[in-house]
Scaffold this motif. Structure first.
Motif, PDB file in Angstrom:
ATOM      1  N   VAL A 112     -27.498 -45.149  57.659  1.00 53.16           N
ATOM      2  CA  VAL A 112     -26.099 -45.570  57.564  1.00 53.16           C
ATOM      3  C   VAL A 112     -26.031 -46.766  56.630  1.00 53.16           C
ATOM      4  O   VAL A 112     -26.818 -47.726  56.763  1.00 53.16           O
ATOM      5  CB  VAL A 112     -25.520 -45.928  58.949  1.00 53.16           C
ATOM      6  CG1 VAL A 112     -24.144 -46.551  58.807  1.00 53.16           C
ATOM      7  CG2 VAL A 112     -25.452 -44.690  59.826  1.00 53.16           C
ATOM      8  N   GLY A 113     -25.103 -46.727  55.688  1.00 49.45           N
ATOM      9  CA  GLY A 113     -24.910 -47.849  54.792  1.00 49.45           C
ATOM     10  C   GLY A 113     -24.056 -48.919  55.432  1.00 49.45           C
ATOM     11  O   GLY A 113     -23.011 -48.624  56.040  1.00 49.45           O
ATOM     12  N   VAL A 114     -24.467 -50.183  55.308  1.00 49.66           N
ATOM     13  CA  VAL A 114     -23.754 -51.320  55.887  1.00 49.66           C
ATOM     14  C   VAL A 114     -23.373 -52.258  54.754  1.00 49.66           C
ATOM     15  O   VAL A 114     -24.234 -52.731  54.005  1.00 49.66           O
ATOM     16  CB  VAL A 114     -24.616 -52.051  56.932  1.00 49.66           C
ATOM     17  CG1 VAL A 114     -23.849 -53.218  57.537  1.00 49.66           C
ATOM     18  CG2 VAL A 114     -25.079 -51.078  58.019  1.00 49.66           C
ATOM     19  N   THR A 115     -22.073 -52.529  54.624  1.00 48.52           N
ATOM     20  CA  THR A 115     -21.552 -53.392  53.575  1.00 48.52           C
ATOM     21  C   THR A 115     -20.582 -54.383  54.191  1.00 48.52           C
ATOM     22  O   THR A 115     -19.701 -53.979  54.987  1.00 48.52           O
ATOM     23  CB  THR A 115     -20.827 -52.577  52.489  1.00 48.52           C
ATOM     24  OG1 THR A 115     -21.703 -51.548  52.010  1.00 48.52           O
ATOM     25  CG2 THR A 115     -20.406 -53.465  51.339  1.00 48.52           C
ATOM     26  N   ASN A 116     -20.730 -55.659  53.866  1.00 49.14           N
ATOM     27  CA  ASN A 116     -19.777 -56.642  54.386  1.00 49.14           C
ATOM     28  C   ASN A 116     -18.440 -56.483  53.676  1.00 49.14           C
ATOM     29  O   ASN A 116     -18.359 -56.060  52.513  1.00 49.14           O
ATOM     30  CB  ASN A 116     -20.304 -58.061  54.185  1.00 49.14           C
ATOM     31  CG  ASN A 116     -20.309 -58.472  52.725  1.00 49.14           C
ATOM     32  OD1 ASN A 116     -20.920 -57.792  51.899  1.00 49.14           O
ATOM     33  ND2 ASN A 116     -19.639 -59.580  52.409  1.00 49.14           N
ATOM     34  N   CYS A 117     -17.347 -56.798  54.377  1.00 54.60           N
ATOM     35  CA  CYS A 117     -16.013 -56.614  53.827  1.00 54.60           C
ATOM     36  C   CYS A 117     -15.068 -57.643  54.422  1.00 54.60           C
ATOM     37  O   CYS A 117     -15.384 -58.306  55.419  1.00 54.60           O
ATOM     38  CB  CYS A 117     -15.500 -55.194  54.101  1.00 54.60           C
ATOM     39  SG  CYS A 117     -15.362 -54.795  55.839  1.00 54.60           S
ATOM     40  N   THR A 118     -13.917 -57.747  53.809  1.00 53.34           N
ATOM     41  CA  THR A 118     -12.836 -58.612  54.281  1.00 53.34           C
ATOM     42  C   THR A 118     -11.603 -57.747  54.505  1.00 53.34           C
ATOM     43  O   THR A 118     -11.163 -57.031  53.597  1.00 53.34           O
ATOM     44  CB  THR A 118     -12.526 -59.715  53.259  1.00 53.34           C
ATOM     45  OG1 THR A 118     -13.713 -60.474  53.014  1.00 53.34           O
ATOM     46  CG2 THR A 118     -11.438 -60.641  53.780  1.00 53.34           C
ATOM     47  N   LEU A 119     -11.032 -57.808  55.715  1.00 52.17           N
ATOM     48  CA  LEU A 119      -9.910 -56.954  56.091  1.00 52.17           C
ATOM     49  C   LEU A 119      -8.676 -57.795  56.390  1.00 52.17           C
ATOM     50  O   LEU A 119      -8.791 -58.930  56.875  1.00 52.17           O
ATOM     51  CB  LEU A 119     -10.263 -56.110  57.319  1.00 52.17           C
ATOM     52  CG  LEU A 119     -11.470 -55.174  57.189  1.00 52.17           C
ATOM     53  CD1 LEU A 119     -11.735 -54.465  58.500  1.00 52.17           C
ATOM     54  CD2 LEU A 119     -11.257 -54.163  56.063  1.00 52.17           C
ATOM     55  N   PRO A 120      -7.489 -57.260  56.129  1.00 53.84           N
ATOM     56  CA  PRO A 120      -6.256 -57.981  56.474  1.00 53.84           C
ATOM     57  C   PRO A 120      -6.039 -58.008  57.985  1.00 53.84           C
ATOM     58  O   PRO A 120      -6.548 -57.169  58.730  1.00 53.84           O
ATOM     59  CB  PRO A 120      -5.168 -57.182  55.757  1.00 53.84           C
ATOM     60  CG  PRO A 120      -5.735 -55.799  55.642  1.00 53.84           C
ATOM     61  CD  PRO A 120      -7.215 -55.975  55.449  1.00 53.84           C
ATOM     62  N   VAL A 121      -5.263 -58.987  58.419  1.00 55.58           N
ATOM     63  CA  VAL A 121      -4.978 -59.124  59.843  1.00 55.58           C
ATOM     64  C   VAL A 121      -3.949 -58.065  60.251  1.00 55.58           C
ATOM     65  O   VAL A 121      -2.945 -57.842  59.553  1.00 55.58           O
ATOM     66  CB  VAL A 121      -4.467 -60.541  60.161  1.00 55.58           C
ATOM     67  CG1 VAL A 121      -4.142 -60.670  61.646  1.00 55.58           C
ATOM     68  CG2 VAL A 121      -5.502 -61.568  59.748  1.00 55.58           C
ATOM     69  N   ALA A 122      -4.181 -57.426  61.395  1.00 57.91           N
ATOM     70  CA  ALA A 122      -3.320 -56.324  61.841  1.00 57.91           C
ATOM     71  C   ALA A 122      -1.965 -56.856  62.310  1.00 57.91           C
ATOM     72  O   ALA A 122      -1.861 -57.931  62.912  1.00 57.91           O
ATOM     73  CB  ALA A 122      -3.998 -55.559  62.966  1.00 57.91           C
ATOM     74  N   SER A 123      -0.932 -56.060  62.050  1.00 61.67           N
ATOM     75  CA  SER A 123       0.416 -56.365  62.531  1.00 61.67           C
ATOM     76  C   SER A 123       1.029 -55.219  63.335  1.00 61.67           C
ATOM     77  O   SER A 123       1.977 -55.423  64.094  1.00 61.67           O
ATOM     78  CB  SER A 123       1.338 -56.689  61.350  1.00 61.67           C
ATOM     79  OG  SER A 123       1.413 -55.571  60.455  1.00 61.67           O
ATOM     80  N   TYR A 124       0.484 -54.006  63.185  1.00 66.33           N
ATOM     81  CA  TYR A 124       1.036 -52.839  63.879  1.00 66.33           C
ATOM     82  C   TYR A 124      -0.054 -51.797  64.027  1.00 66.33           C
ATOM     83  O   TYR A 124      -0.935 -51.658  63.160  1.00 66.33           O
ATOM     84  CB  TYR A 124       2.209 -52.253  63.080  1.00 66.33           C
ATOM     85  CG  TYR A 124       2.698 -50.926  63.600  1.00 66.33           C
ATOM     86  CD1 TYR A 124       3.588 -50.860  64.668  1.00 66.33           C
ATOM     87  CD2 TYR A 124       2.273 -49.733  63.021  1.00 66.33           C
ATOM     88  CE1 TYR A 124       4.037 -49.637  65.135  1.00 66.33           C
ATOM     89  CE2 TYR A 124       2.722 -48.514  63.479  1.00 66.33           C
ATOM     90  CZ  TYR A 124       3.610 -48.471  64.543  1.00 66.33           C
ATOM     91  OH  TYR A 124       4.042 -47.261  65.016  1.00 66.33           O
TER      92      TYR A 124
END
Length: 318
Positions: A112-124
């Protein structure tokens, strides 16, 4: 003076940009394969366990916290997102919740490939339970809110698993905003539920109406026949039927007012105003079964049929 400082700053900035990505492959295993004590907290959430070398590598990078990762199965073109719980796994291995392995379509020991990421904060977010049993929970939003505390992020089309009262419930993530993958750490997110798969809306059953026969009378043909005989005997209504007595001994005609009633509009439930003491008449649908020839089976019924005998005969008065 000679501009060497600016050159060093540009070199450090270029090196920093190259060192902001973490992209490697690990052999994945379910949390049941983790040696040592059982980790039920991992199975109930959306975080994984990584080796210590990954922490050493990540600490040297300029990454944003909390640490979020994108897991990829290149063979099946499946991806999901997760957080990290601990760095105690064996080198070259990561341990995932079983529901996450099902989303990635991987088995024990697959890469399995593992890559760090940045995600937006959930609103819905909108979820769809995969079983109508989820409706048995009295407050599903509160249960889901408590279960999502063990998750770091959500991905669209993922099927997550939560546990409540020793029972597991699977929910499909139909939609998340503002992106297809969002972070749910310290966020204010509105939650909605879609109709569970396999749920059938209750149908309103209308009460069956009685069979209508001629004359506005409801019931079976046998009841209709008995009512017609009753109406023929009581064609008119007589209010206060009877005679009165005067103190002077004279007779006074107190015959009640007569009013004709339309037999065709007579409804069930009208009392017999010509009732006299000692007589009863019931209209019942209790006719004996008929044989193949159409005649009533057996002799006619007669109530209290027979003769009585006394031990001593009384003498009649002349």
């Amino acid at each position: 003076m000679f501009g060497f400082g600016r050159v060093f700053d540009e070199m450090n900035q270029a090196v920093g940009q190259r060192m902001t990505s973490f992209n490697t492959q690990y052999k994945c295993y379910s949390i049941m394969m983790l040696p040592g004590q059982e980790r039920e907290d991992v199975e109930r959430g959306g975080k994984i366990i990584m080796p210590p070398s990954a922490l050493d590598h990540l600490s040297r990078l300029h990454i944003s916290y909390p640490m979020l990762f994108k897991l990829s199965n290149l063979k099946a073109s499946r991806t999901t997102h997760c957080g990290v719980l601990e760095f105690v796994a064996d080198e070259g291995k990561i341990y995932l919740p079983y529901w996450m392995m099902e989303n990635l379509l991987v088995s024990e020991g697959d890469l399995v490939g593992v890559t760090n990421c940045t995600l937006p904060v959930a609103s819905y977010s909108r979820f769809q339970p995969l079983s109508p049993d989820f409706l048995d929970i009295s407050n599903p939003k509160a249960v889901l809110e408590n279960a999502l505390r063990n998750f770091a992020c959500l991905s669209k089309d993922d099927v997550i698993s939560i546990q409540y009262n020793s029972k597991k419930y699977n929910l499909c993530v139909l939609e998340v905003r503002p992106g297809n993958a969002v972070s749910i750490i310290e966020c204010d997110m509105s939650v909605e539920f879609a109709t569970p798969i396999g749920y059938e809306h209750p149908q309103s059953h209308k009460p069956k109406e009685d069979t209508q026969v001629d004359g506005g009378i409801s019931g079976t043909p046998d009841v209709k026949k008995a009512l017609e005989e009753y109406m023929q005997e009581n064609e008119g209504f007589q209010a206060f039927h009877g005679q009165g007595n005067r103190l002077d001994g004279k007779k006074k005609n107190t015959e009640g007012l007569k009013s004709n009633i339309d037999i065709n509009n007579l409804q069930r439930g009208i009392p017999n105003y010509n009732w006299s003491e000692g007589t009863f008449k019931y209209i019942r649908n209790n006719e004996p079964p008929k044989d193949t020839d159409g005649d009533a089976a057996g002799p006619s019924f007669s109530a209290f049929e027979g003769e009585g005998k006394a031990l001593r005969k009384k003498k009649r008065q002349p």
